[in-house]
Design an enzyme around this catalytic site. Structure first.
Site, PDB file in Angstrom:
ATOM      1  N   TYR A 166      63.379  -8.905 -50.625  1.00 17.23           N
ATOM      2  CA  TYR A 166      64.249 -10.179 -51.483  1.00 17.23           C
ATOM      3  C   TYR A 166      64.388 -11.070 -50.929  1.00 17.23           C
ATOM      4  O   TYR A 166      64.915 -11.261 -52.270  1.00 17.23           O
ATOM      5  CB  TYR A 166      64.945  -8.846 -49.590  1.00 17.23           C
ATOM      6  CG  TYR A 166      66.506  -9.330 -49.371  1.00 17.23           C
ATOM      7  CD1 TYR A 166      67.224  -9.118 -51.118  1.00 17.23           C
ATOM      8  CD2 TYR A 166      66.674 -10.445 -48.920  1.00 17.23           C
ATOM      9  CE1 TYR A 166      68.737  -9.784 -51.150  1.00 17.23           C
ATOM     10  CE2 TYR A 166      67.991 -10.244 -48.798  1.00 17.23           C
ATOM     11  CZ  TYR A 166      68.986 -10.544 -50.002  1.00 17.23           C
ATOM     12  OH  TYR A 166      70.554 -10.518 -49.539  1.00 17.23           O
ATOM     13  N   ALA A 167      64.274 -12.420 -49.840  1.00 17.30           N
ATOM     14  CA  ALA A 167      64.023 -12.879 -50.237  1.00 17.30           C
ATOM     15  C   ALA A 167      63.222 -14.040 -51.165  1.00 17.30           C
ATOM     16  O   ALA A 167      64.134 -14.661 -51.673  1.00 17.30           O
ATOM     17  CB  ALA A 167      63.667 -14.035 -48.897  1.00 17.30           C
TER      18      ALA A 167
END
Length: 342
Positions: A159-160
């Site tokens: 996600y990051a």
């Protein structure tokens, strides 16, 4: 002013759209209302926006487009029908844990979807694109508080990684096509109408049901909990102020937060982190009920601590969050009890 707000059925997007409509701006919202969490909550947010817009009478235009941002045809059609003064891109596949199990969803929404927005803004010559990034981009960094001048090249979850990719993609478009872009690294946003997969929402439900709450890292996490109203103020003010090239930027000693292109990245947080255990204490006080705390080790992909250095945003727009955790949690609980008739 006419704004495109993507993700307006989501938590932050709903509040941003609500604030814009309430101050008299026209808003076009785009959201696919996916089932990552309870769609009835998303539909109720959309209904609330319709009601707010109707109370403004004929002075405000509000339109909702039910579409996936990964659908290039739908996005292009939206830009062909409207001439936007600002684009605030908040649609994304969120969730740290979910990205471990379903990374393909993050490619579709966070990479392909963001690319479609960049292309549409480029061809429409949109005056300013603001977009959501995340404090998770700091990943393996341990130097506190997190500063935009720190590197952000060691994400701990996919996600990051997709959000960091958004920042790099935005810079390339700012450089190549002079598209002004502002990335906003959100720090643990909470408040009314929040996401059910977030800790505050889950903890509230479990405490009221008399069930144990999972307290990871034995409650030693610290988070820069940021109340939604403070976030909305920062989002709108930074969107209103168009990004420009930094005259002091040097290619010989480049700083990561600005550029010689119209590009910038800001932290948007409270700047006053609290331990998870203190957050739970505030929730117990608001609910008038003690939690049964199940102490657990840290989860994969978690960051132990977050702390936002918000000086750059303060200097740019006068951003000064003023909602304490105790006050913000109380407001959330009041909304929760009313919404769920608890």
């Amino acid at each position: 002013m006419k704004y495109l707000v993507t993700g307006n059925a989501g938590f932050i997007g709903f509040h941003v759209a609500k604030a814009l409509i309430s101050r008299g701006d026209s808003v076009v919202g785009v959201d696919n209302v996916n089932d990552y969490y309870d769609t009835s909550l998303k539909e109720d947010r959309l209904q609330a926006l319709e009601q707010i817009a109707s109370r403004q009478g004929g002075d405000v235009e509000y339109e909702f487009v039910r579409a996936n941002i990964a659908d290039k045809t739908a996005i292009d059609d939206c830009f062909q029908r409207h001439d936007f003064d600002r684009v605030i891109h908040l649609a994304a596949q969120a969730g740290v844990r979910h990205s471990i199990e379903h990374p393909e969803a993050y490619v579709e929404s966070n990479l392909i979807g963001f690319f479609n927005l960049l292309e549409a803004c480029r061809h429409a010559k949109t005056p300013h694109l603001s977009y959501a990034s995340t404090s998770s981009v700091y990943g393996g960094n341990t130097s506190m508080p997190f500063s935009e001048d720190h590197g952000a090249d060691h994400p701990l979850q996919f996600y990051a990684a997709t959000k960091r990719a958004n920042e790099l993609m935005a810079h390339s478009y700012s450089h190549l096509f002079q598209l002004p872009t502002t990335g906003l690294r959100f720090f643990t946003v909470y408040g009314p109408w929040g996401r059910p997969d977030m800790a505050l929402f889950k903890f509230t439900r479990l405490i009221l049901e008399g069930k144990p709450i999972p307290v990871f890292n034995h409650g030693h996490h610290s988070r820069d909990f940021t109340y939604i109203d403070d976030i909305v103020e920062g989002v709108i003010k930074s969107s209103d102020q168009i990004a420009s090239a930094d005259p002091d930027w040097s290619s010989a000693a480049p700083t990561p937060a600005t550029s010689n292109a119209p590009y910038r990245v800001f932290n948007i947080g409270n700047g006053n982190p609290a331990q998870l255990s203190a957050y739970i204490d505030a929730l117990e006080e608001a609910l008038g009920k003690k939690a049964v705390r199940e102490m657990l080790p840290m989860q994969p992909g978690d960051i132990p601590d977050t702390h936002a250095d918000t000086r750059k945003l303060q200097q740019a727009i006068g951003y000064r969050p003023d909602t304490s955790v105790r006050e913000g949690v109380q407001k959330f609980v009041e909304w929760y009890r009313d919404y769920y008739s608890v």
